[in-house]
Design a protein around this motif. Structure first.
Motif, PDB file in Angstrom:
ATOM      1  N   GLU A 169       0.824  -1.218   0.000  1.00 36.96           N
ATOM      2  CA  GLU A 169       0.000   0.000   0.000  1.00 36.96           C
ATOM      3  C   GLU A 169       0.854   1.263   0.000  1.00 36.96           C
ATOM      4  O   GLU A 169       0.508   2.247  -0.671  1.00 36.96           O
ATOM      5  CB  GLU A 169      -0.933  -0.008   1.208  1.00 36.96           C
ATOM      6  CG  GLU A 169      -1.927   1.141   1.225  1.00 36.96           C
ATOM      7  CD  GLU A 169      -2.989   0.969   2.297  1.00 36.96           C
ATOM      8  OE1 GLU A 169      -4.027   1.653   2.222  1.00 36.96           O
ATOM      9  OE2 GLU A 169      -2.791   0.133   3.206  1.00 36.96           O
ATOM     10  N   TRP A 190       3.449   3.949  -6.568  1.00 35.39           N
ATOM     11  CA  TRP A 190       2.586   3.360  -7.583  1.00 35.39           C
ATOM     12  C   TRP A 190       2.582   4.211  -8.847  1.00 35.39           C
ATOM     13  O   TRP A 190       2.643   5.434  -8.799  1.00 35.39           O
ATOM     14  CB  TRP A 190       1.157   3.244  -7.066  1.00 35.39           C
ATOM     15  CG  TRP A 190       0.945   2.066  -6.163  1.00 35.39           C
ATOM     16  CD1 TRP A 190       1.238   1.985  -4.829  1.00 35.39           C
ATOM     17  CD2 TRP A 190       0.408   0.799  -6.539  1.00 35.39           C
ATOM     18  NE1 TRP A 190       0.914   0.754  -4.340  1.00 35.39           N
ATOM     19  CE2 TRP A 190       0.401  -0.013  -5.362  1.00 35.39           C
ATOM     20  CE3 TRP A 190      -0.061   0.265  -7.729  1.00 35.39           C
ATOM     21  CZ2 TRP A 190      -0.066  -1.321  -5.369  1.00 35.39           C
ATOM     22  CZ3 TRP A 190      -0.534  -1.042  -7.735  1.00 35.39           C
ATOM     23  CH2 TRP A 190      -0.531  -1.824  -6.580  1.00 35.39           C
ATOM     24  N   VAL A 235      -3.719   3.835  -2.432  1.00 39.66           N
ATOM     25  CA  VAL A 235      -2.310   4.045  -2.759  1.00 39.66           C
ATOM     26  C   VAL A 235      -2.089   5.482  -3.229  1.00 39.66           C
ATOM     27  O   VAL A 235      -3.032   6.191  -3.605  1.00 39.66           O
ATOM     28  CB  VAL A 235      -1.845   3.056  -3.845  1.00 39.66           C
ATOM     29  CG1 VAL A 235      -2.148   1.623  -3.426  1.00 39.66           C
ATOM     30  CG2 VAL A 235      -2.493   3.362  -5.197  1.00 39.66           C
TER      31      VAL A 235
END
Length: 301
Positions: free
Chosen positions: A187, A191, A219
């Protein structure tokens, strides 16, 4: 099973009546008299009564025979008319189509599908555009779109043609030294995410296991882009982690340029649709393309 399900039996019955005898009908059908007699007997069993009164001198229809004959002729005429219309459409399938697709899906999967469609129907020409804003493209007059993602606009018909499966991937170098057991472990990682209104919120993710477990994470993106090819390039360079469609990364997984992590946790798939305006009568070339989309995409998606 209906009396009128067997079209060959109905045609045989009509031809017997038209020819006046079983032997003449057999010659016309290029078969034997016992075969014609079996088909007639089978039809009479389905109806539950005699259709033709026969003796050595003549043959005549019963009252039920007259009714079945009229219905059989109507059914045969309808089938022949439909077959003729279909053949005519196949011979005359021509014209121009303005098509668009979401960017990466269109540049790979859709472009190959279009090439195959044009090969099958050389009278067709197509303009292919790319956009992740499907409503805008329809408003500009495009005939049909093939897109990844959800559509909720009532002015558009969206026919689902499959689901795009995705995997959690990163580069081998990025994963080195990191411990991963569940979605909560990734998490806080950097990203690279997809953006676009039809993809909803791509920073809120839910993952599932085969045995029914579920985990949701939120995220943060170090990079957000409209194209999955751009995401793949960034992930290859080790920028972070991403969800990428299986159709895009198969070779990367084989060559191990990218690796799949948490294979037991699957993200939600993304629906794929073919869309077109709801207020328009579709010409045969568009109906055929829409049908072809479903057939072509099924083994891919």
């Amino acid at each position: 099973m209906s009396v009128f399900d067997n079209l060959y039996q109905l045609r045989t019955f009509v031809i017997i009546v038209e020819c006046g005898s079983l032997s003449a009908a057999a010659r016309r059908l290029n078969t034997t008299q016992p075969t014609v007699s079996r088909h007639l007997s089978a039809l009479e069993r389905e109806v539950g009564t005699t259709l033709l009164q026969r003796d050595t001198h003549r043959m005549s229809l019963t009252l039920t025979g007259h009714q079945v004959l009229a219905n059989a002729k109507s059914i045969i005429e309808l089938v022949e008319e439909s077959e003729n219309r279909l053949r005519a459409e196949q011979k005359q399938l021509e014209g121009h189509i303005r098509l668009f697709s979401t960017i990466d899906f269109g540049q790979s999967v859709v472009s190959r599908m279009i090439a195959s469609f044009i090969e099958a129907h050389p009278g067709i020409t197509i303009d292919l555009s790319y956009s992740n804003r499907p409503i805008h493209m329809i408003e500009e007059g495009h005939d049909v779109g093939i897109i990844a993602g959800n559509i909720t606009d009532d002015s558009i018909i969206a026919k689902r043609i499959g689901s795009i499966q995705r995997l959690i991937v990163c580069s081998p170098g990025f994963l080195q030294g990191k411990q991963v057991d569940s979605p909560t472990d990734i998490e806080s990682w950097p990203w690279v995410t997809l953006k676009g209104s039809q993809f909803n919120s791509t920073n809120n993710m839910t993952f599932y296991t085969k045995d029914g477990q579920k985990q949701s994470i939120s995220v943060s993106s170090v990079l957000a882009t409209e194209g999955v090819t751009g995401i793949r390039e960034a992930i290859r360079m080790g920028l972070g982690i991403a969800l990428l469609p299986t159709w895009l990364i198969q070779q990367d997984l084989v060559s191990e340029r990218l690796i799949s992590i948490l294979p037991g946790w699957m993200p939600q798939s993304i629906p794929a649709h073919v869309i077109y305006p709801s207020q328009r009568m579709l010409p045969s070339r568009l109906r055929r393309l829409i049908s072809y989309c479903s057939e072509y995409m099924a083994p891919i998606l």
